[in-house]
Write an enzyme that holds these catalytic residues in place. Sequence first.
Site, PDB file in Angstrom:
ATOM      1  N   HIS A 185       0.760  -1.203   0.046  1.00 50.75           N
ATOM      2  CA  HIS A 185       0.119   0.174   0.076  1.00 50.75           C
ATOM      3  C   HIS A 185       0.953   1.274   0.110  1.00 50.75           C
ATOM      4  O   HIS A 185       0.506   2.252   0.534  1.00 50.75           O
ATOM      5  CB  HIS A 185      -0.815  -0.062   1.425  1.00 50.75           C
ATOM      6  CG  HIS A 185      -2.242   0.410   0.803  1.00 50.75           C
ATOM      7  ND1 HIS A 185      -2.807   1.662   1.605  1.00 50.75           N
ATOM      8  CD2 HIS A 185      -3.523   0.063   0.298  1.00 50.75           C
ATOM      9  CE1 HIS A 185      -3.970   2.100   1.152  1.00 50.75           C
ATOM     10  NE2 HIS A 185      -4.362   0.867   0.527  1.00 50.75           N
ATOM     11  N   HIS A 285      -6.688  -2.826 -11.185  1.00 48.76           N
ATOM     12  CA  HIS A 285      -7.371  -2.376  -9.706  1.00 48.76           C
ATOM     13  C   HIS A 285      -8.652  -1.948  -9.579  1.00 48.76           C
ATOM     14  O   HIS A 285      -8.950  -1.242 -10.579  1.00 48.76           O
ATOM     15  CB  HIS A 285      -6.248  -1.368  -9.504  1.00 48.76           C
ATOM     16  CG  HIS A 285      -6.572  -0.523  -8.264  1.00 48.76           C
ATOM     17  ND1 HIS A 285      -7.002   0.749  -8.153  1.00 48.76           N
ATOM     18  CD2 HIS A 285      -6.174  -0.604  -6.872  1.00 48.76           C
ATOM     19  CE1 HIS A 285      -7.322   1.142  -6.963  1.00 48.76           C
ATOM     20  NE2 HIS A 285      -6.714   0.126  -5.961  1.00 48.76           N
TER      21      HIS A 285
HETATM   22  O1  LIG Z   1      -5.468  -2.373  -4.029  1.00 48.39           O
HETATM   23  C1  LIG Z   1      -6.158  -1.705  -3.393  1.00 48.39           C
HETATM   24  O2  LIG Z   1      -7.676  -1.808  -3.517  1.00 48.39           O
HETATM   25  C2  LIG Z   1      -5.928  -0.167  -3.045  1.00 48.39           C
HETATM   26  O3  LIG Z   1      -4.603  -0.059  -2.624  1.00 48.39           O
HETATM   27  C3  LIG Z   1      -6.635   0.410  -2.342  1.00 48.39           C
HETATM   28  O4  LIG Z   1      -6.665  -0.011  -0.886  1.00 48.39           O
HETATM   29  C4  LIG Z   1      -6.571   1.842  -2.434  1.00 48.39           C
HETATM   30  O5  LIG Z   1      -6.715   2.271  -3.880  1.00 48.39           O
HETATM   31  C5  LIG Z   1      -7.886   2.732  -1.802  1.00 48.39           C
HETATM   32  O6  LIG Z   1      -9.017   2.292  -2.335  1.00 48.39           O
HETATM   33  C6  LIG Z   1      -7.392   4.162  -1.692  1.00 48.39           C
HETATM   34  O7  LIG Z   1      -8.425   4.634  -1.232  1.00 48.39           O
HETATM   35 MG   LIG Z   2      -3.408  -1.465  -3.647  1.00 49.97          MG
END
Ligand SMILES: O=C(O)[C@H](O)[C@@H](O)[C@@H](O)[C@H](O)CO
Ligand SMILES: [Mg+2]
Length: 382
Positions: A185, A285
Amino acid sequence: MKITKLTTYRVPPRWMLLKIETDEGVVGWGEPVIEGKARTVEAAVHEYSQYLIGQDPRNINDLWQVMYRGGFYRGGAILMSAMAGIDQALWDIKGKALGVPVYELLGGCVRDKMKTYSWVGGDRPSDVIEGIRTLRAAGFDTFKMNGTEELGFIDSAKAIDAAVARIAEIRGAFGNDIEFGIDFHGRVAAPMAKVLMKELEPYRPLFIEEPVLAEQAEYYPRLAESTSIPIAAGERMYSRFEFKNVFHAGGLSIVQPDLSHAGGITECLKIAAMAEAYDIALAPHCPLGPVALAACLHVDFVSYNAVLQEQSMGIHYNKGAEVLDYVTNKEDFRIENGYIKPLPKPGLGVVIDEQRVIEASRNAPDWANPLWRHADGSVAEW
Ligand SMILES: O=C(O)[C@H](O)[C@@H](O)[C@@H](O)[C@H](O)CO
Ligand SMILES: [Mg+2]
């Protein structure tokens, strides 16, 4: 056909939906959003309407280039997320106007079903074992979790041991019956990433995500040299021009563009094709809503190197609404044994319950991620 109106709805839990109307009654939906900056992206979407109102929505490529190049400044999270949602809605309109799903417009599917994975644990990885048990009962066998809480530039063996112990417990509980990615993260600085990745190697995670912050991408090749664990990243990169440098430098095994942040379907298709040329897998993502997920799936189904799709069912962010709450064709999003089939309906294949969206938009919260601080009071990467 001409674009007549853009309407944005900020809705719980932290999403924004965009409706684009046309003079022929065909309506397209998109999901432009940066989590925590919905109002900023909303302003950008409406600034782009100067290029869109009165234009033919089916000229997606030209409208994309006009939005990207017409205003001199370009790129970045806000503008590329605004463009992403607009792009999604334009593809939705084009598919609906022709009566076919978007993946048909893109040459058809290369696979019958797409593998998805689920988040477990929360901001601070806990209850992961219980979460995995529950989701396994629902047919999932692939998961993702945060790898650590906040971590200092140089942190203690104790902090590393705590992160590793959690992963060891998971492998101990489930053996090789499950796979999981570990999301750093962006919380881990380069010095500690090498240490932590080495310590995690025996537990063979499927990938380590954002092992360092996107602005430290030059570490990917060096980290890749020091570990066998595949490195994944992409959610905080916003155009093919950013990804090209990362692909060329090497070290990335899995690319994770966000269909609601990186310019939409038009741009992410190009990123996917570039990645394939470098033998890099695609795993879009998507911790967001239904339109973002649908846009991901259309790119997945036409991209040979697509391997895994993130989806936000049950994710720890979805307080106040779940991923299908604003959708009436829920059955099309059914996940069986972790796999989802191509969405059958024309356009993006999402039927939005507009009344539900309008009601939910009346008092949408302004979601923001928590602000973390280290023990010494300095700000910590969340
Ligand atoms: O891998 C994932 O889903 C992301 O790291 C996620 O945790 C973030 O993008 C979060 O949405 C930011 O507000
Ligand atoms: Mg992520």
